[in-house]
Design a protein around this motif. Structure first.
Motif, PDB file in Angstrom:
ATOM      1  N   ILE A 120      21.775 -31.642  54.309  1.00  0.00           N
ATOM      2  CA  ILE A 120      21.311 -33.003  54.054  1.00  0.00           C
ATOM      3  C   ILE A 120      19.932 -32.922  53.427  1.00  0.00           C
ATOM      4  CG2 ILE A 120      20.868 -35.277  55.009  1.00  0.00           C
ATOM      5  CD1 ILE A 120      23.760 -34.342  55.409  1.00  0.00           C
ATOM      6  N   ILE A 121      19.806 -33.477  52.239  1.00  0.00           N
ATOM      7  CA  ILE A 121      18.532 -33.481  51.508  1.00  0.00           C
ATOM      8  C   ILE A 121      17.977 -34.892  51.631  1.00  0.00           C
ATOM      9  CG2 ILE A 121      17.435 -33.058  49.275  1.00  0.00           C
ATOM     10  CD1 ILE A 121      20.319 -31.523  48.780  1.00  0.00           C
ATOM     11  N   THR A 122      17.053 -35.073  52.557  1.00  0.00           N
ATOM     12  CA  THR A 122      16.530 -36.403  52.864  1.00  0.00           C
ATOM     13  C   THR A 122      15.309 -36.699  52.014  1.00  0.00           C
ATOM     14  OG1 THR A 122      17.341 -36.320  55.138  1.00  0.00           O
ATOM     15  CG2 THR A 122      15.548 -37.861  54.680  1.00  0.00           C
ATOM     16  N   LEU A 123      15.290 -37.904  51.434  1.00  0.00           N
ATOM     17  CA  LEU A 123      14.157 -38.367  50.635  1.00  0.00           C
ATOM     18  C   LEU A 123      13.494 -39.525  51.362  1.00  0.00           C
ATOM     19  CD1 LEU A 123      15.946 -38.555  47.165  1.00  0.00           C
ATOM     20  CD2 LEU A 123      14.966 -36.557  48.284  1.00  0.00           C
ATOM     21  N   SER A 124      12.181 -39.462  51.479  1.00  0.00           N
ATOM     22  CA  SER A 124      11.453 -40.557  52.119  1.00  0.00           C
ATOM     23  C   SER A 124      10.040 -40.594  51.548  1.00  0.00           C
ATOM     24  CB  SER A 124      11.442 -40.378  53.643  1.00  0.00           C
ATOM     25  OG  SER A 124      10.976 -41.553  54.278  1.00  0.00           O
ATOM     26  N   GLY A 125       9.226 -41.530  52.056  1.00  0.00           N
ATOM     27  CA  GLY A 125       7.869 -41.642  51.520  1.00  0.00           C
ATOM     28  C   GLY A 125       7.137 -42.845  52.073  1.00  0.00           C
ATOM     29  N   LEU A 126       6.026 -43.182  51.441  1.00  0.00           N
ATOM     30  CA  LEU A 126       5.124 -44.224  51.926  1.00  0.00           C
ATOM     31  C   LEU A 126       5.334 -45.581  51.256  1.00  0.00           C
ATOM     32  CD1 LEU A 126       1.740 -42.237  52.059  1.00  0.00           C
ATOM     33  CD2 LEU A 126       3.495 -42.448  53.840  1.00  0.00           C
ATOM     34  N   ILE A 160      -1.812 -41.163  58.649  1.00  0.00           N
ATOM     35  CA  ILE A 160      -0.908 -42.194  58.126  1.00  0.00           C
ATOM     36  C   ILE A 160       0.435 -42.149  58.849  1.00  0.00           C
ATOM     37  CG2 ILE A 160       0.346 -42.990  56.079  1.00  0.00           C
ATOM     38  CD1 ILE A 160      -1.951 -41.818  54.391  1.00  0.00           C
ATOM     39  N   LEU A 161       0.996 -40.953  58.994  1.00  0.00           N
ATOM     40  CA  LEU A 161       2.330 -40.824  59.583  1.00  0.00           C
ATOM     41  C   LEU A 161       2.329 -41.015  61.095  1.00  0.00           C
ATOM     42  CD1 LEU A 161       3.963 -37.922  57.517  1.00  0.00           C
ATOM     43  CD2 LEU A 161       4.038 -40.384  57.144  1.00  0.00           C
ATOM     44  N   ALA A 162       1.142 -41.047  61.690  1.00  0.00           N
ATOM     45  CA  ALA A 162       1.045 -41.309  63.130  1.00  0.00           C
ATOM     46  C   ALA A 162       0.904 -42.799  63.438  1.00  0.00           C
ATOM     47  CB  ALA A 162      -0.132 -40.532  63.714  1.00  0.00           C
ATOM     48  N   THR A 163       1.086 -43.664  62.429  1.00  0.00           N
ATOM     49  CA  THR A 163       0.982 -45.111  62.625  1.00  0.00           C
ATOM     50  C   THR A 163       1.817 -45.555  63.825  1.00  0.00           C
ATOM     51  OG1 THR A 163       0.551 -45.508  60.278  1.00  0.00           O
ATOM     52  CG2 THR A 163       1.435 -47.347  61.546  1.00  0.00           C
ATOM     53  N   GLU A 177       4.182 -50.311  66.995  1.00  0.00           N
ATOM     54  CA  GLU A 177       3.950 -51.751  67.026  1.00  0.00           C
ATOM     55  C   GLU A 177       3.704 -52.307  65.634  1.00  0.00           C
ATOM     56  OE1 GLU A 177       3.493 -50.109  70.965  1.00  0.00           O
ATOM     57  OE2 GLU A 177       2.584 -49.550  69.036  1.00  0.00           O
ATOM     58  N   TRP A 178       2.996 -51.563  64.805  1.00  0.00           N
ATOM     59  CA  TRP A 178       2.728 -52.029  63.437  1.00  0.00           C
ATOM     60  C   TRP A 178       4.036 -52.132  62.656  1.00  0.00           C
ATOM     61  CZ3 TRP A 178       3.541 -50.261  58.493  1.00  0.00           C
ATOM     62  CH2 TRP A 178       2.875 -50.950  57.481  1.00  0.00           C
ATOM     63  N   PHE A 179       4.893 -51.124  62.757  1.00  0.00           N
ATOM     64  CA  PHE A 179       6.180 -51.170  62.069  1.00  0.00           C
ATOM     65  C   PHE A 179       7.024 -52.341  62.564  1.00  0.00           C
ATOM     66  CE2 PHE A 179       5.243 -46.507  61.887  1.00  0.00           C
ATOM     67  CZ  PHE A 179       5.124 -46.407  60.509  1.00  0.00           C
ATOM     68  N   HIS A 227       2.416 -57.877  54.478  1.00  0.00           N
ATOM     69  CA  HIS A 227       1.731 -57.581  55.737  1.00  0.00           C
ATOM     70  C   HIS A 227       0.527 -56.702  55.414  1.00  0.00           C
ATOM     71  CE1 HIS A 227       1.746 -57.400  60.145  1.00  0.00           C
ATOM     72  NE2 HIS A 227       1.475 -56.101  60.071  1.00  0.00           N
ATOM     73  N   ALA A 228      -0.510 -56.794  56.219  1.00  0.00           N
ATOM     74  CA  ALA A 228      -1.691 -55.943  56.026  1.00  0.00           C
ATOM     75  C   ALA A 228      -1.331 -54.486  56.302  1.00  0.00           C
ATOM     76  CB  ALA A 228      -2.817 -56.391  56.956  1.00  0.00           C
ATOM     77  N   PRO A 229      -1.828 -53.554  55.509  1.00  0.00           N
ATOM     78  CA  PRO A 229      -1.496 -52.135  55.725  1.00  0.00           C
ATOM     79  C   PRO A 229      -2.120 -51.619  57.010  1.00  0.00           C
ATOM     80  CG  PRO A 229      -3.174 -52.368  54.032  1.00  0.00           C
ATOM     81  CD  PRO A 229      -2.714 -53.755  54.354  1.00  0.00           C
ATOM     82  N   PRO A 230      -1.664 -50.473  57.508  1.00  0.00           N
ATOM     83  CA  PRO A 230      -2.240 -49.911  58.731  1.00  0.00           C
ATOM     84  C   PRO A 230      -3.724 -49.604  58.543  1.00  0.00           C
ATOM     85  CG  PRO A 230      -0.196 -48.783  58.139  1.00  0.00           C
ATOM     86  CD  PRO A 230      -0.570 -49.647  56.977  1.00  0.00           C
ATOM     87  N   ALA A 231      -4.556 -50.142  59.393  1.00  0.00           N
ATOM     88  CA  ALA A 231      -6.009 -49.960  59.257  1.00  0.00           C
ATOM     89  C   ALA A 231      -6.393 -48.491  59.350  1.00  0.00           C
ATOM     90  CB  ALA A 231      -6.723 -50.778  60.326  1.00  0.00           C
ATOM     91  N   ALA A 232      -5.754 -47.761  60.258  1.00  0.00           N
ATOM     92  CA  ALA A 232      -6.092 -46.344  60.429  1.00  0.00           C
ATOM     93  C   ALA A 232      -5.753 -45.542  59.180  1.00  0.00           C
ATOM     94  CB  ALA A 232      -5.355 -45.781  61.644  1.00  0.00           C
ATOM     95  N   ALA A 233      -4.677 -45.923  58.488  1.00  0.00           N
ATOM     96  CA  ALA A 233      -4.295 -45.225  57.261  1.00  0.00           C
ATOM     97  C   ALA A 233      -5.346 -45.425  56.180  1.00  0.00           C
ATOM     98  CB  ALA A 233      -2.936 -45.729  56.778  1.00  0.00           C
TER      99      ALA A 233
END
Length: 435
Positions: free
Chosen positions: A265-271, A322-325, A328-330, A76-82
């Motif tokens: 809880i040690i949560t791991l996440s990312g892009l 980026i994190l405000a994407t 709808e895109w997701f 899928h195309a990445p978020p344009a705003a990002a």
């Protein structure tokens, strides 16, 4: 005036025959790597090289379903705003310098806002450490939590099937790895009795991957609460690898931190996955500590963060955007993966000798090879190698994930390509299947 006796004694010594000097052996070069290097090999990369060492015997185009890279085709195309935000950060000239070792205050505040929005969990920026992807996040957390074996015994509980990089990153720490099983007949949820029995006073953490790589499961709230109860009983924190968080379609994703009233809880996440930016190597650690019992851990993570001076400053500057994407895109991305999951689930279960449970999340289907169904191949590596050679389809064997007898299929291609994949796998299976 010199002492005549001393001079005479010295002259007498000089007249003695010279002592024989023993020849010393010639020194040899001793440039060596630590034994932990061999233990730290990533089996995914090694297996990839092994399977693809020889070119396919067919003229069909190679279709790579081995590596979990959603940009390969792309999905899928990445978020344009990002993209625009990173471009702005680059040309502003204000994002070229060093940043705080745990990340800039603005970028960490963006992570706090992201988890508040999506997980309904509140953090302070002091709970957040930014990292060079989730791989480095894992390395940081393991390094801070697990002492040298010469100082103190320690073990950590990992899922099986599970992501190969976990054990590779732990190899140089000499921690005892204990594997708990995930049960296919229960939608790959955890064997709770086994998990409970594996915990003891030396257990430093339970690592949980949800949604799961490699099996594509999405744990129910009840299953997560049962795991939490075990962690509470043994007073063991949970490392929640949620890099695929919210990438689900058959049920809501439940963040582990949203359930815990006591267990750290040690949560791991990312892009890399949800945002489709694996090459940007940007991740984070978020520590949810309701009772304030993990203060020492947070301090240690801050110390460790300064070893690398934080991840890429351009991405940090762009992170709030980026994190405000938009949701709808997701949703568009998830809908595509759901479609691919349906194609694979139906295609595999219509193929002789193969089966799989319906994927519920992440971007994978875990396919079972029926025992004895393909006598020409003595294991999943041989099956995967032959599939590549004959049909130019590259998949990873289950042995890479501690589960021999399976193959993992990545759900990250256009749907027409996945249809072609199923047609080739079915043709391959029909040629080699024996009742």
């Amino acid at each position: 005036m010199p002492d005549i006796k001393m001079l005479a004694a010295r002259d007498a010594r000089n007249d003695l025959p010279a002592k024989k000097v023993l020849a010393m052996p010639e020194r040899q070069w001793r440039v060596r790597a630590s034994p932990s290097v061999t233990r730290s090999k990533n089996p995914i990369r090694e297996t990839l090289a092994s399977i693809t060492a020889n070119a396919p015997s067919t003229s069909k185009a190679v279709i790579n379903l081995g590596l979990g890279d959603p940009t390969h085709y792309p999905l899928h195309a990445p978020p344009a705003a990002a993209m625009a935000a990173v471009n702005h950060a680059l040309h502003s000239g204000r994002a070229n310098g060093y940043v705080n070792g745990v990340g800039s205050a603005e970028a960490r505040a963006a992570v706090v806002a992201y988890h508040e929005r999506w997980d309904k969990v509140s953090y302070d920026i002091s709970d957040i450490v930014l990292t060079h992807g989730v791989g480095q996040a894992l390395d940081l957390v393991f390094s801070v939590m697990i002492p040298p074996a010469s100082v103190e015994k320690a073990n950590i509980l990992l899922p099986r099937p599970g992501f190969a990089q976990y054990s590779a990153l732990l190899a140089n720490l000499d921690a005892e790895i204990r594997y708990y099983d995930c049960i296919e007949e229960q939608n790959w949820e955890v064997d709770l009795d086994m998990l409970n029995n594996l915990c003891d006073e030396d257990t430093r953490a339970i690592l949980l991957t949800n949604p799961s790589n490699p099996v594509g499961s999405n744990y129910s709230r009840e299953a997560l609460e049962a795991i939490l109860a075990i962690a509470e009983k043994h007073k063991v924190p949970i490392i929640a690898d949620e890099i695929y968080g919210h990438m689900t379609w058959d049920g809501p994703f439940v963040p582990m931190a949203s359930l815990s009233q006591s267990v750290p809880i040690i949560t791991l996440s990312g892009l890399s996955k949800r945002f489709l930016f694996p090459g940007w190597r940007f991740g984070w650690v978020a520590v949810h500590d309701p009772l304030g019992v993990a203060i020492e851990l947070k301090r240690g993570m801050a110390v460790w963060g300064n070893r690398f001076m934080g991840p890429n400053s351009l991405i940090q500057a762009a992170l709030p955007t980026i994190l405000a994407t938009e949701a709808e895109w997701f949703n568009e991305v998830t809908d595509k993966i759901k479609t691919l999951a349906g194609i694979v689930y139906e295609g595999i279960n219509d193929t002789p000798g193969l089966s799989c449970t319906a994927p519920q999340g992440a971007m994978y289907a875990f396919v079972k090879i029926a025992s004895g169904a393909f006598p020409a191949f003595n294991n999943d590596v041989a099956f995967s190698t032959a599939l590549y050679r004959e049909e130019a389809i590259f998949v990873l064997p289950g042995m890479c994930f501690g589960a021999p007898g399976y193959i993992r299929v990545v759900l990250a291609t256009p749907s027409d390509i996945m249809g072609e994949v199923m047609a080739r796998i079915q043709a391959f299976s029909q040629r080699h299947f024996k009742e």
